[in-house]
Design a protein around this motif. Structure first.
Motif, short mmCIF file in Angstrom:
data_model
loop_
_atom_site.label_atom_id
_atom_site.label_comp_id
_atom_site.label_asym_id
_atom_site.label_seq_id
_atom_site.Cartn_x
_atom_site.Cartn_y
_atom_site.Cartn_z
N HIS A 44 0.90 -1.15 0.00
CA HIS A 44 0.00 0.00 0.00
C HIS A 44 0.94 1.19 0.00
CE1 HIS A 44 -2.90 2.66 2.57
NE2 HIS A 44 -2.88 3.03 1.32
N GLU A 71 2.59 0.85 3.69
CA GLU A 71 2.46 -0.39 4.45
C GLU A 71 2.80 -1.57 3.56
OE1 GLU A 71 -0.91 -2.98 6.91
OE2 GLU A 71 -1.49 -1.13 5.92
N PRO A 141 -16.20 5.06 4.21
CA PRO A 141 -15.10 4.10 4.09
C PRO A 141 -14.15 4.47 2.96
CG PRO A 141 -17.17 3.14 3.31
CD PRO A 141 -17.49 4.48 3.89
N THR A 170 -13.84 -1.95 0.21
CA THR A 170 -13.15 -1.04 1.13
C THR A 170 -11.68 -1.44 1.20
OG1 THR A 170 -13.48 -2.33 3.14
CG2 THR A 170 -15.25 -0.78 2.52
N ASP A 172 -9.91 -1.71 3.83
CA ASP A 172 -9.76 -2.70 4.90
C ASP A 172 -10.13 -4.10 4.41
OD1 ASP A 172 -8.85 -0.79 6.70
OD2 ASP A 172 -10.83 -0.46 7.60
N ASP A 173 -11.20 -4.22 3.61
CA ASP A 173 -11.59 -5.53 3.07
C ASP A 173 -10.53 -6.08 2.12
OD1 ASP A 173 -13.96 -5.48 4.49
OD2 ASP A 173 -15.22 -4.96 2.77
N LYS A 175 -7.27 -5.42 2.16
CA LYS A 175 -6.13 -5.85 2.97
C LYS A 175 -6.43 -7.15 3.69
CE LYS A 175 -3.97 -1.34 3.72
NZ LYS A 175 -3.56 -0.34 4.72
N ALA A 176 -7.65 -7.31 4.19
CA ALA A 176 -8.04 -8.55 4.87
C ALA A 176 -8.02 -9.73 3.89
CB ALA A 176 -9.43 -8.40 5.51
#
Length: 187
Positions: A44, A71, A141, A170, A172-173, A175-176
């Motif tokens: 990222h 990141e 988001p 998103t 976050d989604d 990355k998860a």
């Protein structure tokens, strides 16, 4: 057959050939788990520099994209990564390679990378290996949007034309999903 008829046939043939669309780039469709597992690094980051230049042999144009790592999601790529891909514009000469991602200075991205030499990378899956991070209003988001591509995608099993399975999600989604794919592939 007369010379006039041969000339007409030749002209018609040239017109038809010019009117045909250029052959598209063809790639196997990749999803986030495949991209994650087949990449040497996933980061990222923020695009700091986009610069086109002539290749070392002077035969083609390549574009260097320097990305500051915010990141690391896979691998140890360092504080910045250099992505090199074919095509670009130097002076008034340009070369276009369809199916590749485009980058802009200041753009926030999640990119899937394959090593290309000691310090350089290329995108895994070409344009499929780039998500643009879009930040909206406060409280909304942060979204990760896949790069659109002109490439013809083929199903990796049937080798038949298909469409991309990548959809905006998103950050976050995304990355998860990357972490889950890497955990799944770990020995």
């Amino acid at each position: 057959m007369s010379i006039r008829q041969l000339v007409r046939m030749g002209m018609v043939t040239v017109v038809l050939l010019v009117a045909l669309p250029a052959a598209a780039t063809t790639q196997l469709r990749m999803d986030v788990p495949q991209l994650s597992q087949q990449s040497d690094a996933v980061v990222h980051g923020v695009v700091r520099r986009v610069e086109s230049r002539w290749s070392g042999d002077g035969q083609r144009i390549v574009t260097d994209v320097e990305v500051e790592v915010v990141e690391p999601l896979k691998g140890q790529p360092g504080g910045t990564v250099l992505v090199t891909q074919p095509g670009g514009e130097v002076g008034d000469i340009g070369q276009v390679v369809h199916g590749l991602a485009s980058f802009k200075t200041g753009e926030e991205v999640v990119i899937f990378l394959r090593k290309r030499g000691a310090k350089a990378f290329r995108l895994a899956g070409e344009a499929q290996g780039k998500y643009q991070v879009q930040r909206g209003e406060v409280g909304k988001p942060v979204m990760a949007v896949p790069e659109p591509s002109e490439a013809l995608l083929l199903d990796p099993v049937t080798r038949q034309p298909t469409t991309s399975t990548q959809k905006p999600r998103t950050l976050d989604d995304l990355k998860a999903a990357i972490r889950a794919a890497l955990k799944e592939s770990a020995p």
